[in-house]
Scaffold this motif. Structure first.
Motif, short mmCIF file in Angstrom:
data_model
loop_
_atom_site.label_atom_id
_atom_site.label_comp_id
_atom_site.label_asym_id
_atom_site.label_seq_id
_atom_site.Cartn_x
_atom_site.Cartn_y
_atom_site.Cartn_z
N PHE A 47 49.11 53.04 35.22
CA PHE A 47 48.47 53.29 36.33
C PHE A 47 47.55 52.25 36.77
CE2 PHE A 47 49.31 58.05 38.25
CZ PHE A 47 50.13 58.24 37.18
N VAL A 48 47.72 51.40 37.68
CA VAL A 48 46.71 50.25 37.87
C VAL A 48 45.90 50.29 39.11
CG1 VAL A 48 46.49 47.94 38.26
CG2 VAL A 48 47.99 48.57 36.20
N ILE A 49 44.77 50.28 39.13
CA ILE A 49 44.31 50.31 40.19
C ILE A 49 43.39 49.16 40.51
CG2 ILE A 49 41.90 51.22 41.16
CD1 ILE A 49 43.44 53.45 41.49
N ARG A 50 43.58 48.60 41.71
CA ARG A 50 43.08 47.24 42.22
C ARG A 50 41.93 47.26 43.55
NH1 ARG A 50 46.55 43.63 39.97
NH2 ARG A 50 48.55 44.47 39.27
N ASN A 51 40.84 46.88 43.17
CA ASN A 51 39.82 46.87 44.24
C ASN A 51 39.79 45.13 44.92
OD1 ASN A 51 38.54 49.43 43.76
ND2 ASN A 51 37.94 48.50 41.90
N TYR A 52 40.04 44.32 44.13
CA TYR A 52 40.39 42.95 44.58
C TYR A 52 41.61 42.34 44.17
CZ TYR A 52 35.36 42.83 45.54
OH TYR A 52 33.97 43.42 46.00
N SER A 53 41.86 41.44 44.95
CA SER A 53 43.46 40.74 44.52
C SER A 53 42.90 39.78 43.23
CB SER A 53 44.07 39.92 45.67
OG SER A 53 43.04 38.91 45.87
N VAL B 39 48.41 38.79 42.82
CA VAL B 39 48.06 37.72 43.65
C VAL B 39 49.62 36.91 43.50
CG1 VAL B 39 47.30 35.48 43.13
CG2 VAL B 39 45.49 37.47 43.49
N ARG B 40 50.17 36.76 42.06
CA ARG B 40 51.40 36.26 41.94
C ARG B 40 52.34 36.85 42.98
NH1 ARG B 40 49.25 36.07 36.85
NH2 ARG B 40 50.70 37.79 36.06
N ARG B 41 52.46 38.09 42.76
CA ARG B 41 53.74 38.80 43.56
C ARG B 41 53.55 38.76 44.72
NH1 ARG B 41 53.27 42.82 40.36
NH2 ARG B 41 51.46 43.71 41.44
N TYR B 42 52.63 38.65 45.37
CA TYR B 42 52.45 38.73 47.05
C TYR B 42 51.91 37.40 47.80
CZ TYR B 42 53.54 43.64 46.30
OH TYR B 42 53.79 44.93 45.93
N GLY B 43 51.93 36.35 46.83
CA GLY B 43 51.12 35.07 47.26
C GLY B 43 50.10 35.04 48.09
N LEU B 44 49.09 35.91 47.46
CA LEU B 44 47.79 35.95 47.88
C LEU B 44 46.81 35.28 47.35
CD1 LEU B 44 47.60 40.05 47.68
CD2 LEU B 44 48.15 38.59 49.70
N SER B 45 45.63 35.02 47.87
CA SER B 45 44.64 34.27 47.18
C SER B 45 43.66 35.27 46.52
CB SER B 45 43.77 33.44 48.15
OG SER B 45 43.07 34.40 49.09
N LYS B 46 43.26 34.79 45.42
CA LYS B 46 42.50 35.46 44.20
C LYS B 46 40.94 35.99 44.91
CE LYS B 46 40.51 34.83 39.56
NZ LYS B 46 40.61 33.87 38.63
N GLY B 47 40.87 37.16 44.63
CA GLY B 47 39.41 37.62 45.10
C GLY B 47 39.04 38.15 46.33
N MET B 48 40.19 38.76 47.02
CA MET B 48 40.05 39.28 48.20
C MET B 48 39.63 40.57 47.97
SD MET B 48 43.37 38.32 50.80
CE MET B 48 44.02 39.60 49.99
N LYS B 49 38.68 41.03 48.73
CA LYS B 49 38.37 42.74 48.65
C LYS B 49 39.52 43.30 49.37
CE LYS B 49 34.41 46.05 48.89
NZ LYS B 49 35.37 46.67 48.03
N LEU B 50 39.97 44.30 48.61
CA LEU B 50 41.03 45.09 49.57
C LEU B 50 40.25 46.20 50.57
CD1 LEU B 50 43.32 45.48 46.29
CD2 LEU B 50 43.53 43.83 48.14
#
Ligand code: TMP
Ligand code: ASP
Length: 336
Positions: free
Chosen positions: A102-108, A113-124
């Motif tokens: 089970f992985v919980i993410r608060n920021y990217s 980041v790699r899977r969805y092509g996002l920038s790192k450090g975005m607050k979800l």
């Protein structure tokens, strides 16, 4: 399809006194109920491709895990931790581990980041839960909860409870790390079931299994220091340990959570309300309708520090006055 999991957790098949050496820990079965968990100085990343041994790492992770498990246990989250034996070893409840992380993410960050092509450090906008199959050979693939349930990796109840605990743990840990100037970016949990069928948080909680950034920056105090060669990994872990040991008796503000209960009549029970709905819809022209059944939804919003207690209260209420177990069946789900 056969509902036998294709992914096996090696520690689930150990006999008494047998041990299994994993990448970062050794598990030895002591008796029917307990195991010994020994933390090693080894560090691995990228499914074991990158390896190193760092003196003192086992000690630091054992101590950090002990501090975090004791803190969560005090808040009502059941963990497998029982007692510390020495610097790198503790005794824990023997569990049959669920082969899903089970992985919980608060920021990217990381694979998100790699899977969805996002920038790192975005607050979800709100914490995101992702499940991964626990298998280095398959490179821990992302799995949809419904698929994991369908394949028999875990039951729906285990998923719902694991989800609730994951969100609550996130709330409790985020507040704790905030106290020492660190942001909890993401983390991984593993759950298991004891002989009575109770779900416990197992494995470890350490900078190996989470991302921690200095507040307001992306400076890592976790295994990314090793993964990305960003400095001295032991110094980062020592900092986390030192700051955590300085805190005593921190009381987080109680997290809020939702319990959604759906109640349906059991199959075969005559549903008078359903028959009324069917007649009305047929009159409106929905002539192919063969059946309509009516149920109830109960949504509860709860705020509680001792989660387990409120869940127990609820479980009693659920059978005592919310449902009639002779003719009704219920399904429970949790959210934050
Ligand atoms: P990820 O971004 O690589 O998917 O990792 C998310 C979080 O889970 C991160 O805090 C590291 C942790 N994690 C583990 O503890 N074990 C693993 O095998 C993986 C892939 C991640
Ligand atoms: N836990 C995995 C490994 O030890 C992946 C990682 O942490 O990067 O290889």
């Amino acid at each position: 399809m056969q509902n036998t999991p294709s992914v096996q957790v090696p520690t689930n098949n150990l006999a008494q006194n047998e041990e299994y050496e994993g990448k970062a820990k050794i598990i030895r079965v002591l008796d029917e109920q307990t195991v010994l968990v020994k933390f090693k100085d080894d560090l691995t990343a990228f499914d074991g491709v990158k390896k190193a041994t760092k003196k003192g790492k086992g000690h630091l992770n054992a101590q950090i895990t002990k501090i975090l498990f004791s803190y969560l246990q005090d808040k009502g989250i059941p963990t497998h931790f029982l007692e510390q034996l020495d610097d790198t070893t503790f005794r824990a409840r023997k569990l049959r581990m669920i082969p899903v992380e089970f992985v919980i993410r608060n920021y990217s960050a990381g694979s998100f980041v790699r899977r969805y092509g996002l920038s790192k450090g975005m607050k979800l906008k709100k914490p995101i839960l992702e499940l991964f199959v626990k298998s280095d050979a398959l490179h821990d693939p992302l799995i949809d909860p419904n698929v994991a349930i369908e394949l028999g990796f875990l039951t729906r109840d285990e998923y719902e409870k694991g989800k609730l605990y994951s969100y609550l743990i996130n709330d409790f840990l985020s507040q704790l790390f905030d106290q020492i100037g660190l942001t909890l970016v993401d983390f991984k949990l593993e759950f298991g079931i004891d002989q009575e069928g109770t779900l416990y948080l197992g494995d470890e909680l350490s900078p190996d299994s989470m991302r921690l950034w200095k507040k307001g920056t992306q400076k890592s105090f976790d295994k990314d220091v090793f993964r990305e060669d960003k400095g001295e990994v032991i110094e980062a872990y020592e900092y986390v340990y030192r700051r955590l040991s300085e805190i005593n008796d921190f009381q987080p503000s109680p997290p809020e959570f939702m319990i959604n209960l759906s109640i349906r009549l059991k199959p075969g029970i005559v549903d008078a309300e359903g028959a009324v709905v069917k007649r009305a819809l047929t009159r409106l022209g929905l002539t192919q309708l063969s059946e309509a059944r009516v149920g109830k939804l109960i949504d509860l919003k709860l705020s509680a520090t001792n989660v387990l207690k409120s869940l127990e209260t609820f479980a009693v209420g659920r059978t005592e006055f919310l449902i009639n177990p002779l003719i009704e069946k219920s399904e429970i789900s949790f959210d934050v």
